[in-house]
Design an enzyme around this catalytic site. Structure first.
Site, PDB file in Angstrom:
ATOM      1  N   ARG A 123     -15.486 109.932  49.308  1.00  0.00           N
ATOM      2  CA  ARG A 123     -15.777 110.410  50.660  1.00  0.00           C
ATOM      3  C   ARG A 123     -14.534 111.003  51.330  1.00  0.00           C
ATOM      4  O   ARG A 123     -14.615 111.548  52.417  1.00  0.00           O
ATOM      5  CB  ARG A 123     -16.358 109.260  51.475  1.00  0.00           C
TER       6      ARG A 123
ATOM      7  N   HIS B  31     -26.409 102.051  57.576  1.00  0.00           N
ATOM      8  CA  HIS B  31     -25.581 102.084  58.795  1.00  0.00           C
ATOM      9  C   HIS B  31     -25.964 100.916  59.698  1.00  0.00           C
ATOM     10  O   HIS B  31     -25.114 100.216  60.222  1.00  0.00           O
ATOM     11  CB  HIS B  31     -25.825 103.370  59.585  1.00  0.00           C
TER      12      HIS B  31
ATOM     13  N   ALA C 137     -24.868 103.093  50.189  1.00  0.00           N
ATOM     14  CA  ALA C 137     -23.933 104.165  50.530  1.00  0.00           C
ATOM     15  C   ALA C 137     -23.626 104.152  52.019  1.00  0.00           C
ATOM     16  O   ALA C 137     -22.480 104.290  52.438  1.00  0.00           O
ATOM     17  CB  ALA C 137     -24.506 105.522  50.119  1.00  0.00           C
TER      18      ALA C 137
ATOM     19  N   CYS D 102     -28.267 106.321  49.530  1.00  0.00           N
ATOM     20  CA  CYS D 102     -29.011 105.062  49.642  1.00  0.00           C
ATOM     21  C   CYS D 102     -28.400 104.164  50.718  1.00  0.00           C
ATOM     22  O   CYS D 102     -27.380 104.467  51.309  1.00  0.00           O
ATOM     23  CB  CYS D 102     -28.999 104.344  48.303  1.00  0.00           C
TER      24      CYS D 102
HETATM   25 FE1  ICS Z   1     -22.152 110.247  60.709  1.00  0.00          FE
HETATM   26 MO1  ICS Z   1     -21.535 112.570  54.289  1.00  0.00          MO
HETATM   27 FE2  ICS Z   1     -22.487 112.228  59.220  1.00  0.00          FE
HETATM   28 FE3  ICS Z   1     -22.824 109.878  58.299  1.00  0.00          FE
HETATM   29 FE4  ICS Z   1     -20.475 110.734  58.838  1.00  0.00          FE
HETATM   30 FE5  ICS Z   1     -20.219 111.611  56.443  1.00  0.00          FE
HETATM   31 FE6  ICS Z   1     -22.232 113.060  56.839  1.00  0.00          FE
HETATM   32 FE7  ICS Z   1     -22.514 110.704  55.925  1.00  0.00          FE
HETATM   33  C1  ICS Z   1     -21.787 111.361  57.595  1.00  0.00           C
HETATM   34  S1  ICS Z   1     -20.817 111.987  60.568  1.00  0.00           S
HETATM   35  S2  ICS Z   1     -20.357 113.728  55.921  1.00  0.00           S
HETATM   36  S3  ICS Z   1     -24.047 110.825  59.858  1.00  0.00           S
HETATM   37  S4  ICS Z   1     -23.009 114.222  58.572  1.00  0.00           S
HETATM   38  S5  ICS Z   1     -18.588 110.979  57.762  1.00  0.00           S
HETATM   39  S6  ICS Z   1     -23.602 112.445  55.233  1.00  0.00           S
HETATM   40  S7  ICS Z   1     -21.286 108.794  59.325  1.00  0.00           S
HETATM   41  S8  ICS Z   1     -20.753 110.455  54.667  1.00  0.00           S
HETATM   42  S9  ICS Z   1     -23.662 108.959  56.474  1.00  0.00           S
END
Ligand code: ICS
Length: 539
Positions: free
Chosen positions: A93, A193, A62, A59
């Site tokens: 995480r 994000h 998150a 979400c």
């Molecule tokens: Fe970028 Mo899980 Fe990506 Fe994002 Fe990153 Fe992580 Fe995953 Fe999540 C990631 S690199 S592992 S898009 S592929 S560390 S889903 S920031 S937490 S939101």
């Protein structure tokens, strides 16, 4: 990549969707495409998941609290909401950090929450939030406190921004700011994000004008130090003589982020989660950004060379070559030993918004082919490698960048390179503000699937029988019970780092152990069992 005979993607697509109701099938079909690396097709992405489908997505909260703000060690992150939201995001995480000394602040191991109850849903939770901020301040005296709204906060209308402003004024020496990152905003963590980027940019970047020593000063954007990844990148940058001003946000501090506008270049590891920050810093301060990838040894070497190319300094270029020459032999030795055992094997990757692409580099280095891959929440540009305008309006916060373009302060704007210099670099082949995109790199007829559903991934395994499946904890044990090892590419299971040269070696070894483990052949997958047997097994 090794040559493999891929089955017909069109008939597989039909098999994946034929159990869905017509409307659902119609929608899912647009997110499942047969790849053609020469003429990249369009893929539907960043749209709402069909209700009832089991998705791997997270979400908005998150994406904001967990992903972008979470890894900063000296900020107290208070979750305004019911306790579960904070509890289930408590260090899962595996983002690591390294305080200067054990006495230095590190709040990452804490779990701060207002523990909202029914009573607050009815009468409002602002008073309780103020008390929580005061309590955190009295206990820790942190440099900054951030507040994160969870779903009920938006529904009852608590104003976390007003509370933050009031408390910031009251406390005096603590930066307090809020994020309206209610879980339901947007269609996934991707909206979170964006909200986080806007808040960090507005409340932190530019607060500290100290000029740090260093000839080649950069910020590392979109690297969150999962399993120690950032430590390996920091090691390589330092060895090359490149100064890291700030990380967004693995192994980061409030002070460094406040100072980020003094750097001369932003390098971007995870474009999906932090492209907004790159654009905003370029618009307001004139700091260019470029895409890098420290996953895979070839990509790592290429990324170091790109940085050296940007600065154009002969000494730096020589130093980077020296570092690569020094690091490569150890990696080559391991890969030569392992590759005969992994060559020709196959993988599937369904992860987040960048890793499903980046990790294909490491599999290629092992001689393995990616049969099918997709992101959970990336946008079309992350697939297609070209600019695609967003197909949905995320929320009011996303207006910030547009406002910024209009209000950019000429006094603060100091282009690190002139437009002519940038053009010159581009002419030499240096990609500035580049889009990558996984499809260019994937083989012909491989299947690209956005926001893969649980049902579809079970079907995929049944049809393709890959040697390894990469996803997260929600899939891990289901997939392994089908006789296929699952590598978690979010948390790395217990492993990592996987970046840079040392990380690549860790990854090769882990994958070798997984795909060559005889235990998987001892498990009978559901389709291998007779019907009576499988019925019995389910009791
Ligand atoms: Fe970028 Mo899980 Fe990506 Fe994002 Fe990153 Fe992580 Fe995953 Fe999540 C990631 S690199 S592992 S898009 S592929 S560390 S889903 S920031 S937490 S939101």
């Amino acid at each position: 990549p090794a040559k493999v005979n891929l089955p017909d993607p069109a008939s597989i697509t039909e098999e994946l969707i034929n159990k869905y109701p017509a409307k659902v099938a119609k929608k899912r079909r647009k997110s499942i495409v047969a790849n053609d690396p020469d003429t990249i097709p369009e893929v539907q992405a960043n749209v709402r998941t069909v209700p009832g489908i089991i998705t791997q997505r997270g979400c908005s909260y998150a994406g904001c609290k967990g992903v972008v703000l979470g890894p900063t060690r000296d900020i107290v992150n208070i979750v305004h909401g019911p306790i579960g939201c904070s509890f289930y995001a408590w260090l899962t995480r595996r983002n690591q950090t390294r305080p200067e000394t054990p006495e230095h602040e590190n709040y990452i191991t804490y779990c701060f929450s207002t523990d909202m109850q029914e009573e607050h849903v009815v009468f409002g939770g602002e008073k309780k939030l103020k008390v929580a901020i005061q309590e955190a301040y009295d206990l820790f005296h942190p440099k900054a406190i951030a507040i994160f709204s969870t779903c009920p906060v938006g529904l009852i209308g608590d104003d976390v921004h007003a509370v933050s402003r009031e408390m910031k004024e009251k406390l005096g020496d603590c930066n307090v700011f809020g994020f309206s990152c209610e879980g339901y905003r947007g269609v996934s963590q991707s909206a979170g994000h964006h909200i986080a980027n806007n808040g960090v940019f507005k409340h932190m970047v530019g607060n500290n004008n100290e000029i740090k020593p260093g000839k080649f000063k950069i910020n590392l954007l979109g690297e969150y130090n999962i399993g120690g990844d950032a430590f390996e990148i920091e090691r390589l940058l330092e060895k090359s003589g490149i100064t890291l001003i700030a990380s967004f946000s693995g192994n980061s501090t409030v002070g460094a982020m406040e100072n980020a506008h003094t750097a001369d270049l932003n390098i971007v590891q995870c474009h999906r989660s932090i492209n907004y920050m790159g654009d905003m810093m370029e618009t307001k301060y004139g700091i260019p950004w470029m895409k890098v990838n420290f996953v895979g040894v070839e990509s790592t070497a290429k990324s170091l060379r790109k940085i050296a190319e940007y600065f154009g300094d002969a000494e730096l270029k020589a130093k980077v070559e020296e570092v690569i020459a020094e690091e490569m032999p150890a990696v080559k030795e391991i890969i030569e030993e392992i590759r005969p055992r992994t060559e020709g094997k196959t993988a599937m990757l369904f992860v987040g918004g960048s890793r499903a692409h980046h990790y294909q580099d490491l599999f290629n280095e092992l001689g393995m082919t990616t049969l099918s891959a997709g992101y959970e929440f990336a946008h079309r540009d992350d697939y297609e490698g070209r600019e695609v305008l967003p197909n949905i309006k995320i929320d009011a916060d996303s207006k910030n960048i547009e406002e910024l373009k209009v209000t950019a302060d000429p006094e603060l704007y100091n282009p690190r390179k002139s437009p002519e210099e940038i053009e010159e670099l581009k002419a030499k082949g240096l990609e500035m503000n580049g889009y990558t995109g996984m499809m260019k790199q994937m083989v012909h007829k491989s299947l690209v699937i956005d926001d893969v559903s649980h049902y579809e991934s079970e079907k995929l395994i049944e049809i393709y029988k890959p040697d390894i499946f990469c996803a997260g904890i929600k899939k891990k044990y289901v997939v392994q019970k089908m006789g296929v090892p699952l590598k978690q590419l979010h948390s790395y299971d217990y492993g990592g780092p996987y970046t840079g040269f040392k990380g690549a070696v860790n990854f090769y070894k882990d994958i070798d152990r997984m795909v060559n483990n005889p235990v998987w052949k001892m498990i009978k997958a559901p389709w291998e069992k007779a019907e009576s047997e499988s019925l019995e097994a389910s009791y």
